[in-house]
Design a protein around this motif. Structure first.
Motif, PDB file in Angstrom:
ATOM      1  N   GLU A  91      27.201  36.972  44.292  1.00  0.00           N
ATOM      2  CA  GLU A  91      26.037  37.455  45.034  1.00  0.00           C
ATOM      3  C   GLU A  91      25.640  36.487  46.151  1.00  0.00           C
ATOM      4  OE1 GLU A  91      24.441  35.026  41.552  1.00  0.00           O
ATOM      5  OE2 GLU A  91      26.106  36.402  41.977  1.00  0.00           O
ATOM      6  N   HIS A  92      26.189  35.273  46.116  1.00  0.00           N
ATOM      7  CA  HIS A  92      25.892  34.288  47.151  1.00  0.00           C
ATOM      8  C   HIS A  92      26.935  34.378  48.262  1.00  0.00           C
ATOM      9  CE1 HIS A  92      22.755  32.505  44.728  1.00  0.00           C
ATOM     10  NE2 HIS A  92      23.593  32.376  43.715  1.00  0.00           N
ATOM     11  N   LYS A  93      26.479  34.338  49.484  1.00  0.00           N
ATOM     12  CA  LYS A  93      27.361  34.523  50.625  1.00  0.00           C
ATOM     13  C   LYS A  93      28.027  33.214  51.030  1.00  0.00           C
ATOM     14  CE  LYS A  93      27.440  36.681  55.199  1.00  0.00           C
ATOM     15  NZ  LYS A  93      26.636  37.350  56.253  1.00  0.00           N
ATOM     16  N   ALA A  94      29.260  33.332  51.505  1.00  0.00           N
ATOM     17  CA  ALA A  94      29.978  32.182  52.059  1.00  0.00           C
ATOM     18  C   ALA A  94      29.864  32.225  53.580  1.00  0.00           C
ATOM     19  CB  ALA A  94      31.443  32.217  51.635  1.00  0.00           C
ATOM     20  N   PHE A  95      29.654  31.062  54.186  1.00  0.00           N
ATOM     21  CA  PHE A  95      29.431  30.986  55.627  1.00  0.00           C
ATOM     22  C   PHE A  95      30.534  30.169  56.299  1.00  0.00           C
ATOM     23  CE2 PHE A  95      25.254  31.675  53.740  1.00  0.00           C
ATOM     24  CZ  PHE A  95      24.742  32.689  54.543  1.00  0.00           C
TER      25      PHE A  95
END
Length: 336
Positions: free
Chosen positions: A279-283
């Motif tokens: 659920e956490h985005k990678a940047f």
């Protein structure tokens, strides 16, 4: 034994699988009292010089770091922070070709941009003709980013000395960092990612979004594999090789994703995820220190996986391999 150690620029770690091989064969494992530090990476400077010139500005805006798609304003750009300093490189084709660099160091900002050259400097005009570009020259403006007076001013001999320092130091830093970012972009080639994804070792781990079947731990490093053709939420996801490392209660997660430029050229896009969980985005990764860590972790993981894969093909399963993976390898004939 030296081959039981894995060295990065940050730390020296024990290579668990290699140690187990030594134990199983009756050999001792001795950690040397002194370990030679990993050598510094010699990253080439990509520019012929560090001058503020239209040649270098065009090189910056033609960088492989520039995204292939324009934003809603019709611009393409890449940007990053280094501590409290901000850097942005911009390129646009409408209504006319435009290239610019924006540098910001509180409380000042400066922009170096192209402008159409009516009379033209002959030296610049010759370069432009050779490159088949419109006749351009440089325009430099500056301003305060806060306070009552924030309008732009043309740079001249009477501009504040801090502006001249920002221009010279910021420009040189930008060229150096772009050299660093391009080096890491090019170092990990797409074929290396595809080779890892296609290893027999990786075959059982065919569900990137399943906690049990996405990948496995090897020592303190977790590796996961998103194979080509994976569809999630109705969208096909690009192939990805993921590395994660525990650091106390925190975790560093790096995604090595296969992407394509506008011309179809494949490249490896390195992303960073600060928290665990899908659920956490990678940047996109613009931190030089974390890029260096990603570089060393990838080299370490690649070496480990290739060694484990050789052992698998020789009939030895990785230490602490999951039951479903062992059963798969047995069915495929890798283990007997």
């Amino acid at each position: 034994m030296q081959d039981c150690l894995i060295q990065t620029d940050e730390e020296v770690m024990l290579y668990r699988e290699r140690m187990l091989e030594h134990f199983e064969s009756g050999r001792s494992v001795i950690v040397p009292a002194k370990v030679t530090a990993a050598s510094e990476i010699d990253i080439p400077f990509l520019f012929e010089n560090a001058e503020i010139s239209i040649v270098n500005l065009c090189r910056l805006t033609d960088s492989i770091l520039m995204p292939s798609e324009a934003n809603a304003n019709g611009n393409r750009k890449y940007e990053f922070w280094l501590q409290d300093d901000f850097y942005r490189v911009i390129r646009s084709q409408a209504p006319s070709p435009y290239r610019a660099v924006y540098l910001q160091q509180d409380p000042l900002a400066v922009i170096i941009e192209t402008q159409e050259n009516e009379q033209g400097d002959r030296r610049l005009s010759r370069w432009v003709r050779r490159s088949k570009k419109q006749d351009l020259s440089l325009n430099i403006r500056w301003r305060y980013i806060e306070g009552e007076e924030t309008e732009w001013h043309a740079l001249d001999a009477h501009s504040p000395n801090d502006i001249h320092l920002l221009l010279q130091n910021g420009w040189r830093t930008l060229l150096t960092q772009v050299s660093v970012f391009e080096y890491y972009r090019r170092f990990i080639r797409p074929e290396r990612i595809r080779a890892l994804l296609s290893l027999p070792l990786a075959e059982p781990y065919d569900d990137f979004y399943d906690d049990d079947k996405s990948g496995f731990w090897s020592g303190s490093i977790y590796t996961a594999f998103r194979q080509p053709g994976v569809v999630r939420d109705g969208e096909e996801k690009p192939p990805c090789f993921l590395l994660a490392r525990e650091k106390g209660e925190e975790m560093d997660i790096y995604h090595f994703v296969l992407e394509k430029d506008a011309d179809g050229t494949e490249y490896v896009h390195i992303l960073y995820q600060a928290e665990n969980g899908y659920e956490h985005k990678a940047f996109p990764l613009w931190d030089p220190d974390k890029l260096k860590t990603a570089y060393w972790l990838f080299r370490m993981a690649e070496r480990t996986l290739l060694s484990l894969n050789r052992s698998l093909l020789e009939g030895r399963a990785p230490y602490e391999a999951e039951t479903f993976a062992i059963e798969y390898w047995e069915q495929k004939g890798y283990l007997r």
